[in-house]
Design a protein around this motif. Structure first.
Motif, PDB file in Angstrom:
ATOM      1  N   GLY A 204      -6.143  58.783  32.658  1.00 36.76           N
ATOM      2  CA  GLY A 204      -6.245  58.279  31.292  1.00 36.76           C
ATOM      3  C   GLY A 204      -6.927  56.927  31.228  1.00 36.76           C
ATOM      4  O   GLY A 204      -7.747  56.665  30.344  1.00 36.76           O
ATOM      5  N   ALA A 205      -6.589  56.047  32.172  1.00 36.13           N
ATOM      6  CA  ALA A 205      -7.224  54.718  32.201  1.00 36.13           C
ATOM      7  C   ALA A 205      -8.718  54.844  32.451  1.00 36.13           C
ATOM      8  O   ALA A 205      -9.518  54.135  31.841  1.00 36.13           O
ATOM      9  N   LEU A 206      -9.084  55.757  33.336  1.00 37.10           N
ATOM     10  CA  LEU A 206     -10.500  55.953  33.639  1.00 37.10           C
ATOM     11  C   LEU A 206     -11.236  56.511  32.419  1.00 37.10           C
ATOM     12  O   LEU A 206     -12.312  56.021  32.061  1.00 37.10           O
TER      13      LEU A 206
ATOM     14  N   ASN B 291       7.396  55.175  27.537  1.00 38.56           N
ATOM     15  CA  ASN B 291       6.794  56.514  27.582  1.00 38.56           C
ATOM     16  C   ASN B 291       5.841  56.727  26.414  1.00 38.56           C
ATOM     17  O   ASN B 291       4.785  57.350  26.582  1.00 38.56           O
ATOM     18  N   ILE B 292       6.198  56.205  25.246  1.00 33.61           N
ATOM     19  CA  ILE B 292       5.319  56.329  24.072  1.00 33.61           C
ATOM     20  C   ILE B 292       3.983  55.641  24.344  1.00 33.61           C
ATOM     21  O   ILE B 292       2.926  56.174  24.016  1.00 33.61           O
ATOM     22  N   ALA B 293       4.016  54.468  24.946  1.00 35.91           N
ATOM     23  CA  ALA B 293       2.769  53.765  25.273  1.00 35.91           C
ATOM     24  C   ALA B 293       1.941  54.563  26.267  1.00 35.91           C
ATOM     25  O   ALA B 293       0.711  54.627  26.144  1.00 35.91           O
ATOM     26  N   LYS B 294       2.587  55.179  27.249  1.00 40.99           N
ATOM     27  CA  LYS B 294       1.863  56.018  28.217  1.00 40.99           C
ATOM     28  C   LYS B 294       1.150  57.150  27.501  1.00 40.99           C
ATOM     29  O   LYS B 294       0.008  57.485  27.821  1.00 40.99           O
ATOM     30  N   GLN B 295       1.814  57.731  26.524  1.00 37.69           N
ATOM     31  CA  GLN B 295       1.219  58.828  25.759  1.00 37.69           C
ATOM     32  C   GLN B 295       0.100  58.322  24.847  1.00 37.69           C
ATOM     33  O   GLN B 295      -1.006  58.871  24.861  1.00 37.69           O
ATOM     34  N   ASP B 296       0.400  57.289  24.063  1.00 38.55           N
ATOM     35  CA  ASP B 296      -0.564  56.792  23.074  1.00 38.55           C
ATOM     36  C   ASP B 296      -1.802  56.175  23.709  1.00 38.55           C
ATOM     37  O   ASP B 296      -2.921  56.430  23.270  1.00 38.55           O
ATOM     38  N   MET B 297      -1.615  55.345  24.720  1.00 38.47           N
ATOM     39  CA  MET B 297      -2.727  54.582  25.275  1.00 38.47           C
ATOM     40  C   MET B 297      -3.472  55.307  26.385  1.00 38.47           C
ATOM     41  O   MET B 297      -4.668  55.081  26.579  1.00 38.47           O
ATOM     42  N   LEU B 298      -2.764  56.163  27.142  1.00 37.34           N
ATOM     43  CA  LEU B 298      -3.380  56.794  28.313  1.00 37.34           C
ATOM     44  C   LEU B 298      -3.474  58.310  28.220  1.00 37.34           C
ATOM     45  O   LEU B 298      -4.088  58.942  29.081  1.00 37.34           O
ATOM     46  N   GLY B 299      -2.842  58.897  27.227  1.00 31.53           N
ATOM     47  CA  GLY B 299      -2.896  60.346  27.077  1.00 31.53           C
ATOM     48  C   GLY B 299      -1.979  61.101  28.022  1.00 31.53           C
ATOM     49  O   GLY B 299      -2.180  62.306  28.260  1.00 31.53           O
ATOM     50  N   VAL B 300      -0.970  60.422  28.576  1.00 33.58           N
ATOM     51  CA  VAL B 300       0.010  61.130  29.409  1.00 33.58           C
ATOM     52  C   VAL B 300       0.718  62.140  28.511  1.00 33.58           C
ATOM     53  O   VAL B 300       1.138  61.813  27.398  1.00 33.58           O
ATOM     54  N   ARG B 301       0.827  63.352  28.981  1.00 32.57           N
ATOM     55  CA  ARG B 301       1.409  64.420  28.168  1.00 32.57           C
ATOM     56  C   ARG B 301       2.932  64.287  28.082  1.00 32.57           C
ATOM     57  O   ARG B 301       3.589  63.998  29.091  1.00 32.57           O
TER      58      ARG B 301
ATOM     59  N   GLY C  86      -7.109  46.370  31.243  1.00 29.24           N
ATOM     60  CA  GLY C  86      -5.807  46.754  31.773  1.00 29.24           C
ATOM     61  C   GLY C  86      -4.941  47.320  30.665  1.00 29.24           C
ATOM     62  O   GLY C  86      -4.971  46.833  29.535  1.00 29.24           O
ATOM     63  N   PHE C  87      -4.209  48.361  30.998  1.00 27.83           N
ATOM     64  CA  PHE C  87      -3.266  48.971  30.070  1.00 27.83           C
ATOM     65  C   PHE C  87      -1.862  48.695  30.596  1.00 27.83           C
ATOM     66  O   PHE C  87      -1.542  49.092  31.717  1.00 27.83           O
TER      67      PHE C  87
ATOM     68  N   ARG D  15       2.986  63.170  39.061  1.00 28.63           N
ATOM     69  CA  ARG D  15       2.160  63.703  37.970  1.00 28.63           C
ATOM     70  C   ARG D  15       1.855  62.623  36.921  1.00 28.63           C
ATOM     71  O   ARG D  15       0.735  62.521  36.428  1.00 28.63           O
ATOM     72  N   VAL D  16       2.866  61.810  36.592  1.00 28.35           N
ATOM     73  CA  VAL D  16       2.639  60.755  35.603  1.00 28.35           C
ATOM     74  C   VAL D  16       1.675  59.706  36.164  1.00 28.35           C
ATOM     75  O   VAL D  16       0.773  59.253  35.466  1.00 28.35           O
TER      76      VAL D  16
END
Length: 166
Positions: free
Chosen positions: A90-92, A59-69, A53-54, A82-83
């Motif tokens: 990203g989780a997959l 927002n930084i965590a979304k970018q760093d851990m999941l690759g959200v742009r 689980g992530f 979109r997010v």
């Protein structure tokens, strides 16, 4: 989809269904802060189907851990279709799971006219496809929105494994 009120029942349905399908699950959570992962891992034997689980509250965590742009976050905001899609994808991609669910929403209190309390976007990623949906739970209070979000995410996973989702 039939409403099943008890979260233990939902996780109890998910576990054998995922095992039967040979599926493994990852979660990407923002507004729930890990409640979905906790519900799944509360079930004995969950290690057979739960990969990781992530919890990506910022927002930084979304970018760093999941690759959200960053561009997606800037253009659409964290609580957006979109997010939710990028979180699930990203989780997959960053796990060994075959199915990933994501949630991002406004648990409250508060919100805005554009993004009211109780609005939650869900993402579900599996084998190159992403399903998204938005629910308006309304002002149930922080705990109420988070619980409703957790339960709906579990129902989405069950529906996907039961092949009731695209």
């Amino acid at each position: 989809m039939a409403q099943i009120p008890d979260v233990r029942s939902l996780a109890g349905i998910l576990l054998p269904l995922a095992r039967e399908r040979g599926a493994t699950i990852a979660t990407a959570e923002s507004c729930t802060g890990g409640l979905i992962a906790a519900a799944i891992t509360d079930e004995a034997g969950s290690s057979a189907i739960f990969d990781r689980g992530f919890v990506t509250y910022s927002n930084i965590a979304k970018q760093d851990m999941l690759g959200v742009r960053e561009q997606t976050l800037t253009e659409h905001g964290a609580v957006s279709e979109r997010v939710a899609a990028e979180m699930a994808e990203g989780a997959l991609m960053r796990s060994k799971a075959t199915l990933a669910v994501s949630v991002t929403g406004i648990a409250g209190p508060g919100g805005s006219d554009n993004k009211p309390e109780g609005r939650v976007w869900f993402g579900l990623a599996c084998q190159g496809t992403v399903h998204t949906e938005m629910l308006e739970f309304g002002p149930l209070g922080r705990a109420g929105v988070r619980a409703a979000t957790r339960d709906h995410a579990l129902r989405l996973l069950i529906a996907a494994l039961d092949q009731r989702l695209p």
